[in-house]
Enzyme design. Structure first.
Site, short mmCIF file in Angstrom:
data_model
loop_
_atom_site.label_atom_id
_atom_site.label_comp_id
_atom_site.label_asym_id
_atom_site.label_seq_id
_atom_site.Cartn_x
_atom_site.Cartn_y
_atom_site.Cartn_z
N ASN A 59 -4.17 6.66 0.70
CA ASN A 59 -5.51 6.74 1.27
C ASN A 59 -5.74 5.69 2.37
OD1 ASN A 59 -8.02 8.01 1.36
ND2 ASN A 59 -8.96 6.49 0.03
N TYR A 100 -18.69 -4.54 -6.47
CA TYR A 100 -19.26 -4.19 -5.17
C TYR A 100 -20.43 -3.25 -5.33
CZ TYR A 100 -14.30 -4.98 -3.80
OH TYR A 100 -13.03 -5.44 -3.63
N PHE A 101 -21.45 -3.44 -4.52
CA PHE A 101 -22.51 -2.45 -4.44
C PHE A 101 -22.07 -1.41 -3.39
CE2 PHE A 101 -25.62 -3.28 -7.67
CZ PHE A 101 -24.97 -4.34 -8.28
N ASP A 154 -25.97 11.03 -9.97
CA ASP A 154 -26.57 10.01 -9.12
C ASP A 154 -27.75 9.35 -9.83
OD1 ASP A 154 -24.86 10.16 -7.01
OD2 ASP A 154 -26.23 11.22 -5.65
N SER A 189 -16.70 -2.54 -9.41
CA SER A 189 -17.74 -1.75 -8.76
C SER A 189 -19.03 -1.85 -9.54
CB SER A 189 -17.29 -0.29 -8.72
OG SER A 189 -18.37 0.56 -8.39
N ASN A 211 -17.45 11.51 0.85
CA ASN A 211 -18.32 11.58 -0.33
C ASN A 211 -19.54 10.70 -0.14
OD1 ASN A 211 -16.57 13.13 -2.10
ND2 ASN A 211 -15.25 11.32 -2.10
N PRO A 259 -25.20 15.65 -9.14
CA PRO A 259 -25.09 15.27 -10.55
C PRO A 259 -24.52 13.86 -10.71
CG PRO A 259 -24.17 17.46 -10.21
CD PRO A 259 -24.47 16.90 -8.84
N LYS A 307 -12.52 1.38 -14.06
CA LYS A 307 -12.90 0.02 -13.63
C LYS A 307 -13.29 -0.83 -14.85
CE LYS A 307 -12.45 0.39 -9.11
NZ LYS A 307 -11.35 -0.31 -8.43
N LEU A 323 -0.09 4.09 1.03
CA LEU A 323 -0.63 4.91 2.13
C LEU A 323 -1.18 6.26 1.65
CD1 LEU A 323 1.94 4.14 5.00
CD2 LEU A 323 -0.23 2.99 4.46
N ASP A 346 0.87 -1.18 0.00
CA ASP A 346 0.00 0.00 0.00
C ASP A 346 0.90 1.23 0.00
OD1 ASP A 346 -1.88 2.12 0.95
OD2 ASP A 346 -3.23 0.43 1.30
N TYR A 376 -13.69 7.52 -13.10
CA TYR A 376 -13.47 6.44 -12.12
C TYR A 376 -14.12 5.14 -12.61
CZ TYR A 376 -14.81 3.46 -8.24
OH TYR A 376 -15.05 2.37 -7.45
N1 UFG Z 1 -26.23 10.82 -0.50
C1 UFG Z 1 -26.80 11.90 0.15
N2 UFG Z 1 -26.00 12.71 0.87
C2 UFG Z 1 -24.65 12.52 0.99
C3 UFG Z 1 -24.08 11.43 0.32
C4 UFG Z 1 -24.89 10.60 -0.42
O1 UFG Z 1 -28.01 12.10 0.08
O2 UFG Z 1 -23.96 13.32 1.65
C5 UFG Z 1 -27.09 9.87 -1.24
C6 UFG Z 1 -26.79 9.73 -2.70
O3 UFG Z 1 -27.48 10.68 -3.47
C7 UFG Z 1 -27.21 8.29 -2.96
C8 UFG Z 1 -26.96 7.58 -1.64
O4 UFG Z 1 -26.90 8.60 -0.66
O5 UFG Z 1 -28.61 8.24 -3.22
C9 UFG Z 1 -25.67 6.79 -1.61
O6 UFG Z 1 -24.59 7.63 -2.01
P1 UFG Z 1 -23.08 7.18 -1.81
O7 UFG Z 1 -22.22 8.31 -2.24
O8 UFG Z 1 -22.88 6.62 -0.45
O9 UFG Z 1 -22.95 5.94 -2.81
P2 UFG Z 1 -23.11 5.91 -4.39
O10 UFG Z 1 -24.10 4.83 -4.66
O11 UFG Z 1 -23.38 7.22 -4.98
O12 UFG Z 1 -21.63 5.54 -4.81
C10 UFG Z 1 -21.17 4.23 -4.66
C11 UFG Z 1 -19.65 4.20 -4.56
C12 UFG Z 1 -19.01 4.62 -5.84
C13 UFG Z 1 -19.61 3.92 -6.98
C14 UFG Z 1 -21.10 4.05 -6.99
C15 UFG Z 1 -21.79 3.32 -8.08
O13 UFG Z 1 -19.20 5.04 -3.53
O14 UFG Z 1 -17.63 4.33 -5.78
O15 UFG Z 1 -21.60 3.53 -5.75
O16 UFG Z 1 -21.63 1.97 -7.92
F1 UFG Z 1 -19.12 4.41 -8.14
#
Ligand code: UFG
Length: 347
Positions: A44, A185-186, A301, A133, A206, A299, A161, A42, A40, A157
């Site tokens: 992250n 992964y979900f 989502d 992913s 995030n 944006p 993948k 390191l 690793d 990103y």
């Molecule tokens: N959300 C919020 N507020 C936040 C963060 C997220 O309302 O502060 C919502 C998002 O809109 C979404 C849900 O919570 O509806 C989940 O969001 P995440 O960011 O936790 O997860 P994502 O499904 O958007 O992203 C994940 C992984 C990514 C991957 C993506 C698609 O983190 O790496 O799934 O597979 F690309």
């Protein structure tokens, strides 16, 4: 599963093993008797995570701080550690950052994977489990999503993948000594039951669950809910959250099921939860009110992401069965025990 841990102690290289999913998987593998070597850089991950893995497993996990594009370092690792298989977690993973820094994402994610594959080839190691992913499905036409669904990326990103998945398919097709699993992964959440290993995002999280946990513990004032106008029961986004320890077990099952070729597997539960359900359940498990406000959609989502995990259930003999409540309970246990993550770690 074969149960071969009683007879053979193989050495597995875990790239990105100081990170969130890699560290939990290192614990699961070590508990099954595999010898673990972590590499690793390191960028992250935390060296504290490596110490915690050692303590939790009572083993002397080997750790090399190195970048996978450092071919000299990789050659030394393969020449001296007796590695028979690789779990490849290392990579950059922030969707928004990848849109701003595409060159960096392609350089790091593709460059490190190419370098790793070339080192594996030189050292005759041809088994690899890759961290892919659900993002490779883009905006799915239907849910739940099976592995045969169309793929497509919506950001650099995700595209990195997808490109790596294609590279691995090409390599497998070129020589049947290669054995690859692509694990899609979900939404991994949760933490080790000890509360001493968990997700520790750098900067502002995030992802929803780390953000909600930081609000619950008082590090941030409120959660922003990204839209309540999706076509879902409560209008907020629905995701297939999976406990990171179930995910780790999925890697073990994939490793033990490797065979020539390149096969993709969804790792998810098949059950969805909305943003508001996650916030409410966190209030319950933490005993703290989690304040939130509703803001614009983020944006890129999508409304719903849900796995069809049938292939992994049938072919890997694996199933994710920890509940959302357990996931959030374990995330909270980690967050409340270590409010600042590994930074202020005291064991
Ligand atoms: N959300 C919020 N507020 C936040 C963060 C997220 O309302 O502060 C919502 C998002 O809109 C979404 C849900 O919570 O509806 C989940 O969001 P995440 O960011 O936790 O997860 P994502 O499904 O958007 O992203 C994940 C992984 C990514 C991957 C993506 C698609 O983190 O790496 O799934 O597979 F690309």
């Amino acid at each position: 599963m074969s149960g071969r841990w009683f007879t053979v102690k193989e050495t597995v290289l875990v790239t990105g093993g100081a990170g969130y999913i890699g560290s939990h998987t290192a614990v699961a593998l070590s508990e099954r008797g595999y010898r673990i070597v972590i590499v690793d850089d390191l960028s992250n991950g935390s060296p504290v995570a490596v110490d915690v893995i050692r303590r939790l497993t009572d083993t002397d996990v080997a750790f090399h701080e190195a970048d996978l594009t450092d071919t000299g370092a990789l050659d030394r690792i393969f020449a001296t550690e007796g590695i028979s298989a690789v779990l490849h977690f290392a990579g950059l993973k922030a969707v928004g950052e990848s849109v701003a820094l595409p060159l960096r994402y392609y350089q790091v994610n593709l460059g490190s994977t190419m370098s790793l594959l070339e080192a594996m080839d030189r050292h005759d190691v041809r088994q690899l489990v890759f961290s892919s992913s659900a993002t490779v499905y883009g905006d799915p036409e239907t849910v739940p999503i099976s592995e045969t669904a169309p793929t497509g990326a919506t950001n650099p990103y995700g595209r990195s993948k997808l490109i790596i998945e294609d590279i691995l398919r090409d390599v497998a097709a070129s020589d049947d000594r290669w054995q690859f699993c692509l694990l899609r992964y979900f939404n991994p959440v949760g933490a080790h039951a000890s509360g001493d290993l968990g997700e520790d995002p750098a900067g502002i999280p995030n992802n929803l669950v780390p953000f909600v946990m930081q609000v619950a513990v008082g590090r941030r004032p409120e959660v922003q809910v990204f839209g309540t106008d999706y076509d879902t029961p409560d209008g907020t986004g629905v995701r297939d959250y999976i406990h990171v320890v179930d995910l780790a077990d999925g890697h073990l099952a994939a490793l033990e099921a490797l065979e020539p070729g390149c096969e993709a597997f969804n790792l998810g539960t098949g059950t969805g939860a909305s943003v508001l359900e996650v916030i409410d359940a966190t209030s319950l498990v933490s005993g703290r009110e989690v304040p939130y406000t509703v803001v614009e959609r983020r944006p890129g989502d999508i409304a719903v992401s849900l796995a069809d995990p049938t292939r992994a259930n049938d072919r890997l003999g694996w199933r994710a069965d920890r509940s959302l409540e357990t996931m959030l309970h374990d995330s909270w246990n980690w967050q409340s025990k270590h409010p600042m993550g590994f930074e202020d770690y005291e064991d």
